[in-house]
Enzyme design. Structure first.
Site, PDB file in Angstrom:
ATOM      1  N   LYS A 155       0.830  -1.209   0.000  1.00 57.37           N
ATOM      2  CA  LYS A 155       0.000   0.000   0.000  1.00 57.37           C
ATOM      3  C   LYS A 155       0.871   1.269   0.000  1.00 57.37           C
ATOM      4  CE  LYS A 155      -3.928  -2.299   2.246  1.00 57.37           C
ATOM      5  NZ  LYS A 155      -4.960  -2.233   3.317  1.00 57.37           N
ATOM      6  N   TYR A 205     -12.165  -2.560  -3.754  1.00 58.24           N
ATOM      7  CA  TYR A 205     -12.650  -2.759  -2.388  1.00 58.24           C
ATOM      8  C   TYR A 205     -14.176  -2.699  -2.318  1.00 58.24           C
ATOM      9  CZ  TYR A 205      -8.135  -2.897   0.095  1.00 58.24           C
ATOM     10  OH  TYR A 205      -6.907  -3.275   0.597  1.00 58.24           O
ATOM     11  N   PHE A 259     -15.751   2.769   7.047  1.00 55.60           N
ATOM     12  CA  PHE A 259     -14.372   3.143   6.725  1.00 55.60           C
ATOM     13  C   PHE A 259     -14.093   3.198   5.219  1.00 55.60           C
ATOM     14  CE2 PHE A 259     -14.435  -1.466   7.650  1.00 55.60           C
ATOM     15  CZ  PHE A 259     -13.958  -1.974   6.459  1.00 55.60           C
ATOM     16  N   ARG A 268       2.783  -6.278   9.017  1.00 59.32           N
ATOM     17  CA  ARG A 268       2.051  -5.139   9.579  1.00 59.32           C
ATOM     18  C   ARG A 268       2.627  -4.702  10.919  1.00 59.32           C
ATOM     19  NH1 ARG A 268      -3.901  -7.110   7.440  1.00 59.32           N
ATOM     20  NH2 ARG A 268      -4.022  -5.705   5.645  1.00 59.32           N
ATOM     21  N   ASN A 318      -1.980   0.332   6.686  1.00 60.44           N
ATOM     22  CA  ASN A 318      -1.504  -0.948   7.230  1.00 60.44           C
ATOM     23  C   ASN A 318      -0.654  -1.769   6.250  1.00 60.44           C
ATOM     24  OD1 ASN A 318      -3.580  -1.780   5.625  1.00 60.44           O
ATOM     25  ND2 ASN A 318      -4.724  -2.855   7.233  1.00 60.44           N
ATOM     26  N   HIS A 343      -2.073  -5.414   1.428  1.00 54.11           N
ATOM     27  CA  HIS A 343      -3.350  -6.114   1.213  1.00 54.11           C
ATOM     28  C   HIS A 343      -3.031  -7.532   0.784  1.00 54.11           C
ATOM     29  CE1 HIS A 343      -7.185  -7.385  -0.494  1.00 54.11           C
ATOM     30  NE2 HIS A 343      -6.467  -7.849  -1.497  1.00 54.11           N
ATOM     31  N   GLU A 395      -9.412 -11.043  -7.767  1.00 54.65           N
ATOM     32  CA  GLU A 395      -8.453  -9.944  -7.585  1.00 54.65           C
ATOM     33  C   GLU A 395      -7.261 -10.066  -8.538  1.00 54.65           C
ATOM     34  OE1 GLU A 395      -7.567  -9.720  -3.393  1.00 54.65           O
ATOM     35  OE2 GLU A 395      -9.613  -9.104  -2.909  1.00 54.65           O
TER      36      GLU A 395
HETATM   37  P1  RTP Z   1      -6.956  -5.971   3.215  1.00 57.07           P
HETATM   38  O1  RTP Z   1      -8.278  -6.334   2.538  1.00 57.07           O
HETATM   39  O2  RTP Z   1      -6.480  -4.593   2.855  1.00 57.07           O
HETATM   40  O3  RTP Z   1      -5.936  -7.039   2.979  1.00 57.07           O
HETATM   41  O4  RTP Z   1      -7.174  -5.942   4.808  1.00 57.07           O
HETATM   42  P2  RTP Z   1      -7.896  -7.030   5.697  1.00 57.07           P
HETATM   43  O5  RTP Z   1      -8.421  -8.149   4.840  1.00 57.07           O
HETATM   44  O6  RTP Z   1      -6.966  -7.386   6.795  1.00 57.07           O
HETATM   45  O7  RTP Z   1      -9.110  -6.199   6.304  1.00 57.07           O
HETATM   46  P3  RTP Z   1     -10.558  -5.907   5.652  1.00 57.07           P
HETATM   47  O8  RTP Z   1     -11.581  -6.246   6.672  1.00 57.07           O
HETATM   48  O9  RTP Z   1     -10.680  -6.547   4.303  1.00 57.07           O
HETATM   49  O10 RTP Z   1     -10.551  -4.324   5.490  1.00 57.07           O
HETATM   50  C1  RTP Z   1      -9.935  -3.695   4.373  1.00 57.07           C
HETATM   51  C2  RTP Z   1      -9.155  -2.498   4.866  1.00 57.07           C
HETATM   52  O11 RTP Z   1     -10.047  -1.536   5.394  1.00 57.07           O
HETATM   53  C3  RTP Z   1      -9.462  -0.886   6.511  1.00 57.07           C
HETATM   54  N1  RTP Z   1     -10.281  -1.101   7.706  1.00 57.07           N
HETATM   55  N2  RTP Z   1     -10.519  -0.158   8.565  1.00 57.07           N
HETATM   56  N3  RTP Z   1     -11.430   1.312  10.794  1.00 57.07           N
HETATM   57  C4  RTP Z   1     -11.765   0.040  10.674  1.00 57.07           C
HETATM   58  O12 RTP Z   1     -12.437  -0.552  11.501  1.00 57.07           O
HETATM   59  C5  RTP Z   1     -11.271  -0.693   9.536  1.00 57.07           C
HETATM   60  N4  RTP Z   1     -11.514  -1.948   9.265  1.00 57.07           N
HETATM   61  C6  RTP Z   1     -10.886  -2.203   8.102  1.00 57.07           C
HETATM   62  C7  RTP Z   1      -8.105  -1.482   6.737  1.00 57.07           C
HETATM   63  O13 RTP Z   1      -7.131  -0.633   6.162  1.00 57.07           O
HETATM   64  C8  RTP Z   1      -8.176  -2.799   5.999  1.00 57.07           C
HETATM   65  O14 RTP Z   1      -6.911  -3.198   5.546  1.00 57.07           O
HETATM   66 MG    MG Z   2      -9.589  -7.831   3.132  1.00 59.91          MG
END
Ligand code: RTP
Ligand code: MG
Length: 141
Positions: A11, A51, A59, A104, A114, A117, A128
């Protein structure tokens, strides 16, 4: 365990910190092969589409503006159980909760910025990979 492919994005925060090579080393040291890669500065439309599953989450707006705030490095990782292996290397979404030694924990500053992805399941990985590398630009090495 089957050979899989997964979509990984370094990112804008981690690209700006100049740690692409350090993160690539984590992938390669864990036995994952980089079989496609390209740098891009995503448009708002691309980030919103990518996304899209999160479009109704509170968010979403912040996530999209962060993802278009600078260039990203996009790659396809291939290897045994690549999807789960990459998620293990990444660590928890919130770097404060990520295990020591994960990408991370070591390179990310906040739940928004973070560092990486990674696809979370075979179905999302396929979608994807095709989103960023349509056609034949993935090398079966
Ligand atoms: P990613 O898709 O980026 O790999 O991250 P992830 O699976 O670990 O988390 P995901 O639930 O898919 O969320 C995508 C991105 O959204 C942001 N996020 N912010 N403020 C919040 O509660 C929150 N939750 C998620 C994070 O940047 C996350 O990587
Ligand atoms: Mg995710």
């Amino acid at each position: 365990m089957a050979i899989e492919r997964t979509l990984s994005i370094i990112k804008p925060d981690a690209v700006a910190k100049n740690v692409i090579g350090k993160i690539y080393d984590r992938f390669e040291s864990a036995g994952l092969k980089i079989v496609a890669s390209r740098m891009a500065h995503l448009s708002q439309n691309e980030a919103e589409q990518f996304y899209g599953v999160h479009k109704d989450r509170p968010f979403f707006k912040d996530l999209v503006s962060f993802m278009i705030s600078g260039p990203v490095m996009i790659q396809v990782l291939q290897g045994e159980g690549a999807i789960a292996k990459n998620r293990d290397l990444m660590g928890a979404t919130d770097p404060k909760k990520a295990e020591k030694g994960t990408i991370r924990a070591d390179f990310a500053d906040s739940i928004d910025a973070n560092a990486v992805h990674g696809s979370d399941a075979p179905e999302t990985a396929a979608v994807e990979v095709a989103f960023f590398f349509p056609g034949m630009n993935v090398f079966n090495r």
